[in-house]
Design an enzyme around this catalytic site. Sequence first.
Site, PDB file in Angstrom:
ATOM      1  N   GLU A 197      -3.183  -3.940  -3.392  1.00 11.89           N
ATOM      2  CA  GLU A 197      -3.679  -4.597  -4.606  1.00 11.89           C
ATOM      3  C   GLU A 197      -3.508  -3.699  -5.831  1.00 11.89           C
ATOM      4  O   GLU A 197      -3.391  -4.194  -6.959  1.00 11.89           O
ATOM      5  CB  GLU A 197      -5.151  -4.976  -4.432  1.00 11.89           C
ATOM      6  N   CYS A 220      -9.927  -5.508   0.691  1.00 10.60           N
ATOM      7  CA  CYS A 220     -11.094  -4.649   0.930  1.00 10.60           C
ATOM      8  C   CYS A 220     -12.079  -4.788  -0.236  1.00 10.60           C
ATOM      9  O   CYS A 220     -11.757  -5.380  -1.273  1.00 10.60           O
ATOM     10  CB  CYS A 220     -10.665  -3.199   1.124  1.00 10.60           C
ATOM     11  N   CYS A 240      -4.206   0.972  -2.324  1.00 10.67           N
ATOM     12  CA  CYS A 240      -4.082  -0.284  -1.581  1.00 10.67           C
ATOM     13  C   CYS A 240      -2.964  -1.126  -2.201  1.00 10.67           C
ATOM     14  O   CYS A 240      -2.557  -0.904  -3.343  1.00 10.67           O
ATOM     15  CB  CYS A 240      -5.393  -1.066  -1.643  1.00 10.67           C
ATOM     16  N   CYS A 242     -10.934  -3.558  -3.620  1.00  9.98           N
ATOM     17  CA  CYS A 242      -9.876  -4.397  -4.194  1.00  9.98           C
ATOM     18  C   CYS A 242     -10.407  -5.750  -4.662  1.00  9.98           C
ATOM     19  O   CYS A 242      -9.831  -6.359  -5.562  1.00  9.98           O
ATOM     20  CB  CYS A 242      -8.739  -4.551  -3.199  1.00  9.98           C
ATOM     21  N   ASN A 247       0.827  -1.214   0.000  1.00 11.98           N
ATOM     22  CA  ASN A 247       0.000   0.000   0.000  1.00 11.98           C
ATOM     23  C   ASN A 247       0.860   1.263   0.000  1.00 11.98           C
ATOM     24  O   ASN A 247       1.964   1.299   0.556  1.00 11.98           O
ATOM     25  CB  ASN A 247      -1.011   0.007   1.163  1.00 11.98           C
ATOM     26  N   GLU A 301       0.225   5.203   0.742  1.00 12.35           N
ATOM     27  CA  GLU A 301      -0.742   6.188   1.247  1.00 12.35           C
ATOM     28  C   GLU A 301      -0.426   7.593   0.747  1.00 12.35           C
ATOM     29  O   GLU A 301       0.593   7.837   0.089  1.00 12.35           O
ATOM     30  CB  GLU A 301      -0.786   6.117   2.775  1.00 12.35           C
TER      31      GLU A 301
END
Length: 144
Positions: free
Chosen positions: A66, A97, A64, A100, A53, A55
């Site tokens: 993914e 999530c 993310c 994703c 990830n 940010e």
Amino acid sequence: MDVDPVGTADAVDWDALRAAAREAVGKAYAPYSDFKVGAAAFADDGRLLTGANIENAAYGVTLCAECSLVSALVMSGGGRFTAFTCVNALGETIMPCGRCRQILWEHGGPELLVDTPLGIQPMTEVLPQAFGPGDLDHVRKATR
Ligand code: THU
């Protein structure tokens, strides 16, 4: 279910995949949540891809793990994901999530095998009744 998750799952080197995801956690950029995620997947030609990830100070545009995983797939030649795992900083398997799951569906489809805390599951169980490219084709063909 049209896939044979158990038979196919046995052919996957899940230990190698989890080890790659645990290594990828170390590359995460997560200064805001301090929740690092590493992801790893095999592609249909056997390539092992990883992501972490990334940010952003504008929290909502965080990528993310993914997302960087999919970027790695596309930028290293494309293809389809066949087996996927993601882990937290403790090395524990976590679920992708909701957003994703949709991203994984696009690049792996119903046969993609996902490592979950409840065992290996196909995407049809991880994202039931998924919206996908077939929905677009259906209307496109009907209105052409
Ligand atoms: N995160 C992922 O990278 N993948 C997931 O599937 C779940 C959430 C990240 C996003 C954010 O950087 C951090 O975990 C906390 O939500």
